[in-house]
Design an enzyme around this catalytic site. Structure first.
Site, PDB file in Angstrom:
ATOM      1  CE1 TYR A  91      66.695  33.567 121.017  1.00  9.38           C
ATOM      2  CE2 TYR A  91      67.685  35.422 119.865  1.00  9.38           C
ATOM      3  CZ  TYR A  91      67.343  34.078 119.924  1.00  9.38           C
ATOM      4  OH  TYR A  91      67.657  33.259 118.864  1.00  9.38           O
ATOM      5  CG  HIS A 165      62.428  30.523 117.743  1.00  6.48           C
ATOM      6  ND1 HIS A 165      62.579  31.477 118.717  1.00  6.48           N
ATOM      7  CD2 HIS A 165      63.654  29.965 117.615  1.00  6.48           C
ATOM      8  CE1 HIS A 165      63.816  31.476 119.159  1.00  6.48           C
ATOM      9  NE2 HIS A 165      64.487  30.569 118.497  1.00  6.48           N
ATOM     10  CB  SER A 243      75.133  27.580 118.102  1.00  5.22           C
ATOM     11  OG  SER A 243      74.031  27.859 118.950  1.00  5.22           O
ATOM     12  N   PRO A 244      77.217  29.612 115.716  1.00  2.00           N
ATOM     13  CG  PRO A 244      77.833  31.757 115.001  1.00  2.00           C
ATOM     14  CD  PRO A 244      76.722  31.002 115.667  1.00  2.00           C
ATOM     15  CG  LEU A 245      81.508  31.665 117.555  1.00  4.44           C
ATOM     16  CD1 LEU A 245      81.818  32.904 118.383  1.00  4.44           C
ATOM     17  CD2 LEU A 245      82.630  31.389 116.551  1.00  4.44           C
ATOM     18  N   GLY A 246      79.513  27.321 118.452  1.00  3.07           N
ATOM     19  CA  GLY A 246      79.151  26.230 119.351  1.00  3.07           C
ATOM     20  C   GLY A 246      78.087  26.615 120.354  1.00  3.07           C
TER      21      GLY A 246
HETATM   22  N1  LIG Z   1      67.110  29.886 115.807  1.00  7.15           N
HETATM   23  C1  LIG Z   1      67.476  29.349 116.941  1.00  7.15           C
HETATM   24  O1  LIG Z   1      66.853  28.395 117.461  1.00  7.15           O
HETATM   25  C2  LIG Z   1      68.694  29.887 117.636  1.00  7.15           C
HETATM   26  C3  LIG Z   1      69.311  29.147 118.678  1.00  7.15           C
HETATM   27  C4  LIG Z   1      70.459  29.682 119.270  1.00  7.15           C
HETATM   28  C5  LIG Z   1      70.976  30.899 118.832  1.00  7.15           C
HETATM   29  N2  LIG Z   1      70.360  31.599 117.828  1.00  7.15           N
HETATM   30  C6  LIG Z   1      70.910  32.872 117.320  1.00  7.15           C
HETATM   31  O2  LIG Z   1      72.249  32.650 116.953  1.00  7.15           O
HETATM   32  C7  LIG Z   1      73.091  33.604 117.604  1.00  7.15           C
HETATM   33  C8  LIG Z   1      74.451  32.982 117.865  1.00  7.15           C
HETATM   34  O3  LIG Z   1      74.313  31.723 118.497  1.00  7.15           O
HETATM   35  P1  LIG Z   1      74.699  31.452 120.038  1.00  7.15           P
HETATM   36  O4  LIG Z   1      74.583  32.673 120.828  1.00  7.15           O
HETATM   37  O5  LIG Z   1      73.965  30.211 120.410  1.00  7.15           O
HETATM   38  O6  LIG Z   1      76.170  31.014 119.997  1.00  7.15           O
HETATM   39  P2  LIG Z   1      77.581  31.447 119.396  1.00  7.15           P
HETATM   40  O7  LIG Z   1      77.526  32.746 118.696  1.00  7.15           O
HETATM   41  O8  LIG Z   1      78.080  30.259 118.681  1.00  7.15           O
HETATM   42  O9  LIG Z   1      78.434  31.539 120.712  1.00  7.15           O
HETATM   43  C9  LIG Z   1      78.205  32.480 121.678  1.00  7.15           C
HETATM   44  C10 LIG Z   1      79.234  32.192 122.791  1.00  7.15           C
HETATM   45  O10 LIG Z   1      80.549  32.344 122.275  1.00  7.15           O
HETATM   46  C11 LIG Z   1      81.299  33.233 123.091  1.00  7.15           C
HETATM   47  N3  LIG Z   1      82.118  34.065 122.190  1.00  7.15           N
HETATM   48  C12 LIG Z   1      81.703  34.915 121.231  1.00  7.15           C
HETATM   49  N4  LIG Z   1      82.748  35.494 120.605  1.00  7.15           N
HETATM   50  C13 LIG Z   1      83.869  34.977 121.192  1.00  7.15           C
HETATM   51  C14 LIG Z   1      85.258  35.188 120.985  1.00  7.15           C
HETATM   52  N5  LIG Z   1      85.727  36.035 120.052  1.00  7.15           N
HETATM   53  N6  LIG Z   1      86.122  34.488 121.777  1.00  7.15           N
HETATM   54  C15 LIG Z   1      85.676  33.619 122.717  1.00  7.15           C
HETATM   55  N7  LIG Z   1      84.368  33.390 122.955  1.00  7.15           N
HETATM   56  C16 LIG Z   1      83.456  34.060 122.197  1.00  7.15           C
HETATM   57  C17 LIG Z   1      80.256  34.073 123.832  1.00  7.15           C
HETATM   58  O11 LIG Z   1      80.713  34.399 125.111  1.00  7.15           O
HETATM   59  P3  LIG Z   1      81.167  35.910 125.508  1.00  7.15           P
HETATM   60  O12 LIG Z   1      79.927  36.684 125.782  1.00  7.15           O
HETATM   61  O13 LIG Z   1      82.020  35.630 126.705  1.00  7.15           O
HETATM   62  O14 LIG Z   1      81.951  36.451 124.363  1.00  7.15           O
HETATM   63  C18 LIG Z   1      79.048  33.154 123.909  1.00  7.15           C
HETATM   64  O15 LIG Z   1      79.053  32.441 125.121  1.00  7.15           O
HETATM   65  C19 LIG Z   1      72.303  33.984 118.868  1.00  7.15           C
HETATM   66  O16 LIG Z   1      72.705  35.210 119.416  1.00  7.15           O
HETATM   67  C20 LIG Z   1      70.896  34.001 118.327  1.00  7.15           C
HETATM   68  O17 LIG Z   1      70.648  35.230 117.678  1.00  7.15           O
HETATM   69  C21 LIG Z   1      69.245  31.097 117.234  1.00  7.15           C
END
Ligand SMILES: NC(=O)c1ccc[n+]([C@@H]2O[C@H](COP(=O)([O-])OP(=O)(O)OC[C@H]3O[C@@H](n4cnc5c(N)ncnc54)[C@H](OP(=O)(O)O)[C@@H]3O)[C@@H](O)[C@H]2O)c1
Length: 322
Positions: A91, A165, A243-246
């Site tokens: 990251y 990973h 990606s719990p929020l997509g």
């Molecule tokens: N193992 C893997 O391969 C892998 C892959 C991806 C991610 N991950 C992990 O999973 C975590 C979460 O996944 P992710 O970052 O892909 O996606 P996510 O948590 O589903 O979504 C993050 C996005 O949602 C927006 N967001 C968050 N809270 C919000 C709210 N209350 N209202 C509106 N928009 C909101 C954020 O933008 P803003 O900054 O504008 O709020 C960001 O762009 C990562 O941080 C990482 O630690 C792991």
């Protein structure tokens, strides 16, 4: 960077003694604890509402905003009871290796005693101008060097939860997992997690080591791998949907398929994002969520979702969406 320090207060305890000691570290009374706690590996108690750190750094290796504000955001997460941070060595690894791990250290060291920092190795990433170039490397020697570099950057003697990973198609998964087993025996990692796996890969890993967490993509619009979720629930393995929020690229908020879910959110006077998180938490007691954001108001909204309760009828309605 200062070394020899540790989250969980384990720095002065040798690995064998640590293995025998059950640590009670959760903070159930806090907002992030409103959805309850989970014992990772049977000895690390975390609030089920955690925090994913990807958004703190850009894909081309910069801190994603004002560093002072982002440090304050991380501290706010801790104040609200988050004690499970999810990271990975790649990251922010565009120009500086492990930028996100370094940022966590800068913001939070000395760490709260109850903080479980999870990180990952096995992917590679570099920035080519504004383009992020991704790769994978599951060779044992690479995983060892990646783990040792993460330990240094995070200022830990032992990483509480270390994931591979993703499987590397060029390396037998047994070899990659075997190396994590060695790192665990040496006390460099406490618990082993796997990510981006199918059921066969999970079974392979479980035949070699104790797997305490599975991190796969899963959200209201992307429900593949229900068999893995069910297995995790049966075996008390944490299931951590990424990606719990997509995710950054496909946020659920803009998806027309969720119009009916938006209406339900309005009825309950919560946001769609909060409802999506509450659904995950209600979906299974083995589910730990790690939504990411770089905005403190989003962080607070997301953590507030831990107290939302859904009826069986509401769950069934949401299950049909997407
Ligand atoms: N193992 C893997 O391969 C892998 C892959 C991806 C991610 N991950 C992990 O999973 C975590 C979460 O996944 P992710 O970052 O892909 O996606 P996510 O948590 O589903 O979504 C993050 C996005 O949602 C927006 N967001 C968050 N809270 C919000 C709210 N209350 N209202 C509106 N928009 C909101 C954020 O933008 P803003 O900054 O504008 O709020 C960001 O762009 C990562 O941080 C990482 O630690 C792991």
């Amino acid at each position: 960077m200062i070394q020899g320090c540790a989250a969980l207060g384990v720095a002065t305890v040798p690995p064998s003694a640590m293995a025998a000691r059950k640590l009670r570290v959760g903070r159930p009374g806090t907002p992030a604890g409103a959805a309850g706690t989970f014992w990772i590996g049977g000895d690390l108690q975390v609030n089920r509402m955690g925090f994913g750190t990807t958004d703190l750094v850009s894909t081309t290796g910069m801190v994603a905003g004002d560093p002072a504000q982002l440090r304050a955001l991380l501290r706010r997460a801790i104040d609200l009871g988050v004690n499970h941070l999810d990271c990975a060595d790649v990251y922010g690894s565009g120009q500086v290796d492990g930028l996100c791990e370094r940022f966590i250290y800068d913001a939070l060291y000395p760490y709260p005693r109850d903080l479980v920092i999870a990180t990952k190795g096995g992917q590679t990433r570099r920035a080519d101008g504004n383009v992020e170039v991704k790769g994978v490397d599951g060779r044992p020697e690479y995983l060892r060097s990646a783990c040792e570099a993460s330990l240094k950057r995070l200022g830990l003697e032992q990483i509480p939860l270390y994931y591979i990973h993703q499987p590397d198609p060029a390396v037998p998964y047994e070899e990659s997992i075997g190396e994590l087993g060695k790192l665990q025996k040496e006390g460099k990692i406490r618990h082993i997690g796997v990510s981006n796996v199918d059921a066969t890969q999970l079974a392979t890993a479980q035949s070699l080591v104790k797997v305490v967490a599975v991190q796969n993509r899963y959200n209201v619009l992307s429900k593949q791998g229900e068999d893995i979720l069910a297995k995790c629930e049966r075996e008390h393995v944490a299931f951590i949907p990424f990606s719990p929020l997509g995710g950054r690229l496909a946020p659920i908020g803009g998806d027309a398929r969720l119009a009916a879910m938006k209406a339900l959110a309005a009825d309950k006077q919560v946001s769609l994002v909060q409802l999506a998180l509450a659904w995950l938490l209600a979906r299974s007691p083995t589910m730990l969520v790690i939504p990411g954001t770089a905005k403190v108001e989003h962080l607070e909204d997301n953590i507030a979702a831990a107290k939302i309760r859904l009826t069986a009828t509401e769950m069934q309605r949401i299950d049909r969406f997407g």
